[in-house]
Design a protein around this motif. Structure first.
Motif, short mmCIF file in Angstrom:
data_model
loop_
_atom_site.label_atom_id
_atom_site.label_comp_id
_atom_site.label_asym_id
_atom_site.label_seq_id
_atom_site.Cartn_x
_atom_site.Cartn_y
_atom_site.Cartn_z
N VAL A 43 36.05 9.10 24.11
CA VAL A 43 36.21 10.00 22.97
C VAL A 43 35.86 9.23 21.70
N ILE A 44 34.82 9.67 21.00
CA ILE A 44 34.33 8.92 19.84
C ILE A 44 34.76 9.54 18.50
N ALA A 45 35.23 10.80 18.52
CA ALA A 45 35.66 11.44 17.27
C ALA A 45 36.42 12.72 17.58
N GLU A 46 37.13 13.22 16.56
CA GLU A 46 37.87 14.47 16.69
C GLU A 46 37.64 15.31 15.43
N ALA A 47 37.78 16.62 15.59
CA ALA A 47 37.71 17.53 14.44
C ALA A 47 38.72 18.64 14.65
N VAL A 60 48.27 18.01 18.56
CA VAL A 60 48.93 17.65 19.82
C VAL A 60 48.03 17.94 21.01
N VAL A 61 47.22 19.00 20.91
CA VAL A 61 46.28 19.32 21.98
C VAL A 61 45.20 18.25 22.07
N ARG A 62 44.66 17.85 20.92
CA ARG A 62 43.64 16.80 20.91
C ARG A 62 44.20 15.50 21.47
N GLU A 93 33.63 23.62 10.68
CA GLU A 93 32.77 22.96 9.69
C GLU A 93 32.71 21.46 9.94
N ALA A 94 33.87 20.85 10.21
CA ALA A 94 33.92 19.41 10.48
C ALA A 94 33.21 19.08 11.78
N ALA A 95 33.31 19.98 12.77
CA ALA A 95 32.65 19.76 14.05
C ALA A 95 31.13 19.70 13.88
N CYS A 96 30.59 20.62 13.08
CA CYS A 96 29.14 20.64 12.84
C CYS A 96 28.68 19.34 12.17
N GLN A 97 29.43 18.88 11.19
CA GLN A 97 29.08 17.66 10.48
C GLN A 97 29.19 16.44 11.40
N LEU A 98 30.28 16.39 12.17
CA LEU A 98 30.48 15.25 13.08
C LEU A 98 29.40 15.20 14.16
N TYR A 99 28.99 16.37 14.62
CA TYR A 99 27.94 16.39 15.66
C TYR A 99 26.68 15.73 15.13
N LEU A 100 26.28 16.07 13.92
CA LEU A 100 25.06 15.50 13.34
C LEU A 100 25.20 14.00 13.12
N GLU A 101 26.41 13.57 12.71
CA GLU A 101 26.62 12.15 12.43
C GLU A 101 26.74 11.30 13.69
N LYS A 102 27.46 11.82 14.69
CA LYS A 102 27.79 11.02 15.88
C LYS A 102 26.87 11.25 17.07
N GLN A 103 26.20 12.42 17.13
CA GLN A 103 25.31 12.75 18.25
C GLN A 103 25.99 12.50 19.60
#
Length: 214
Positions: free
Chosen positions: A32-36, A15-17, A40-50
């Motif tokens: 906004v291009i992605a959410e986590a 709900v916050v996101r 752990e998901a944030a680290c992976q998404l950062y590398l994938e989405k930059q």
């Protein structure tokens, strides 16, 4: 037309996101291009989405926000991470900035503050919500700060400004073509002269003395 600022939202409450996304959707300059929902998901998404900016909570299951910041910044020293947290004590601000975050605002802040912080950080600046800077105890006056800063050598001033912007000693060493130990020694001298110990305090001094905007 400039490209919108690409943002990833990281918070374990859906709900916050959703609220963040709705708020930011009203800004043409932000996408906004992605959410986590965890570190752990944030680290992976950062590398994938930059993303241009990652907006991240500190209190999450798993590795948590601080460790997420450290891991991302170890992979990418130029990462721009904005902490958006319920914690409004300076100890959290200092720990987040020391871990590599480029900004810190409270979840109690006005919506416009979130937008401003994202825009500032995307532009390469540091942003700490003014309420936190006001809470930093200082006996030294604004005039004293200016005098101390003016007394810094040219190289000390360069290091001071980059430290205040949240860069690590290793990143500063690369940017100024200096050895890591040399930068670390400059940092120690600068903190001693200004009688401070944290990045948030250095940022505060840089802002009140007029050498950096907030």
């Amino acid at each position: 037309m400039n490209q919108p600022i690409k943002v990833i939202l990281v918070d374990d409450h859906a709900v916050v996101r959703a609220g963040f996304r709705m708020l930011l959707s009203t800004e043409d300059s932000i996408e906004v291009i992605a959410e986590a929902d965890r570190g752990e998901a944030a680290c992976q998404l950062y590398l994938e989405k930059q993303p241009d900016v990652m907006v991240l909570d500190l209190s999450m299951p798993g590795i948590g926000g601080l460790e997420s910041i450290r891991r991302i910044c170890n992979r990418d020293s130029s990462a721009r991470i904005l902490v958006f947290s319920v914690h409004d004590e300076m100890v959290y601000v200092n720990r987040a900035m020391s871990a590599g975050a480029k900004g810190y605002i409270s979840k109690n802040s006005a919506p416009a503050i979130l937008v401003k912080a994202i825009q500032k950080i995307a532009a390469g600046e540091i942003y700490i919500e003014p309420v936190f800077l006001k809470n930093i105890p200082h006996q030294t006056t604004e005039t004293d700060y200016k005098n101390i800063i003016e007394s810094l050598s040219a190289r000390e001033f360069d290091v001071f400004l980059l430290l205040a912007k949240g860069l690590t000693a290793h990143k500063i060493a690369d940017e100024l073509c200096l050895g890591y130990k040399t930068v670390a020694n400059y940092g120690t001298q600068i903190r001693s002269k200004l009688n401070v110990s944290s990045v948030a305090e250095l940022a505060h001094i840089a802002i009140v003395s007029g050498v950096m905007k907030n």
